[in-house]
Design an enzyme around this catalytic site. Sequence first.
Site, PDB file in Angstrom:
ATOM      1  CG  LEU A   6      40.545  94.028  59.853  1.00  0.00           C
ATOM      2  CD1 LEU A   6      40.894  95.259  60.688  1.00  0.00           C
ATOM      3  CD2 LEU A   6      40.328  92.820  60.753  1.00  0.00           C
ATOM      4  CG  ASP A   7      33.741  92.130  57.864  1.00  0.00           C
ATOM      5  OD1 ASP A   7      34.247  91.499  56.923  1.00  0.00           O
ATOM      6  OD2 ASP A   7      33.040  91.612  58.747  1.00  0.00           O
ATOM      7  CE  LYS A   8      31.321 101.168  54.438  1.00  0.00           C
ATOM      8  NZ  LYS A   8      30.012 101.405  53.773  1.00  0.00           N
ATOM      9  CB  THR A  35      35.818  94.974  61.460  1.00  0.00           C
ATOM     10  OG1 THR A  35      34.621  94.213  61.420  1.00  0.00           O
ATOM     11  CG2 THR A  35      36.698  94.459  62.578  1.00  0.00           C
ATOM     12  NE  ARG A  38      29.177  91.544  60.914  1.00  0.00           N
ATOM     13  CZ  ARG A  38      29.049  92.142  59.738  1.00  0.00           C
ATOM     14  NH1 ARG A  38      30.089  92.220  58.900  1.00  0.00           N
ATOM     15  NH2 ARG A  38      27.878  92.655  59.373  1.00  0.00           N
TER      16      ARG A  38
END
Length: 296
Positions: free
Chosen positions: A135-137, A139, A235
């Site tokens: 996951l993104d930082k 998210t 996104r």
Amino acid sequence: MQRNFTYQITEEFHNCTISSYLKSMGYPHAVMVHLKKTPESILLNGRWEYVNTPVKTGDLLEIKLIELESSEHIPPVFAPFSIVYEDEDILVIDKPANMPIHPSLNHYEHTLANAVCYYFVSQNIPYTFRCVNRLDKNTTGLTIVAKHMLSSAILSQAVAAKTIKREYLAIVKGETEDFGTIDAPIARKDSSTIERCINYEIGEHAVTHYRKLDTKNGYTLLSLILETGRTHQIRVHMSSIGHPLIGDFLYHPSSGELPRQALHSHKLEFIHPVTNIPMTFTAPLPQDMVDFWNHL
């Protein structure tokens, strides 16, 4: 980290080799190589055997998967994180915001990898960090962490085969259609090492399905299902159809509603890598997204 497995040989595998039997159980080549290099890691009826030894119906095969080294470049650092589920093979974690998965130049000691390594080191357990779905930082939500090389390999194969089902929740600008599918290839943007864009010439295949759950005052709460797993896929896709995620300063620079993109990994469905039992986990919306929605 040590994980022991015991198998009773059935008639179906009578006279096959230990190697072929283990491959039928999902053991990849890298794990087989590791077992060959580890003394007494393969026991047939209590005796250490080679992988080309044939097995008979009723034999007892014991596998000792031993990993004595920890992640070399990930210092164990305490940080709180929420464990949704844990057994001998996997961790399912509800990752908080502002926590990258892996260390980088700017986040060397404040990542999920640091925290998980600390969790095991504090128990005097050697551990190599292996995250399955990244996951993104910023998210939040569910992510799977493998506890040993076999569960990691089998789950990585599941990711490649697209058998791990993921559902996300997001808050976007504007009111969307009730449901829709975005099929648009994604590529790295020429001017950036981080940003992605839609590119029909060189982009990688990417498909996102969305469904409207609720709307309020010009905002929509969405459920999103991924067919593919490209970097920043949700996104980029939502921004491309005019409904960027709130708080997404990379793809919606004027957004100031939240200090991060309003994206949450809400649900995971997958087959357990060792027991083959279907697993389903959900994590509720984090408080910042709940507060924003309630105050609209």
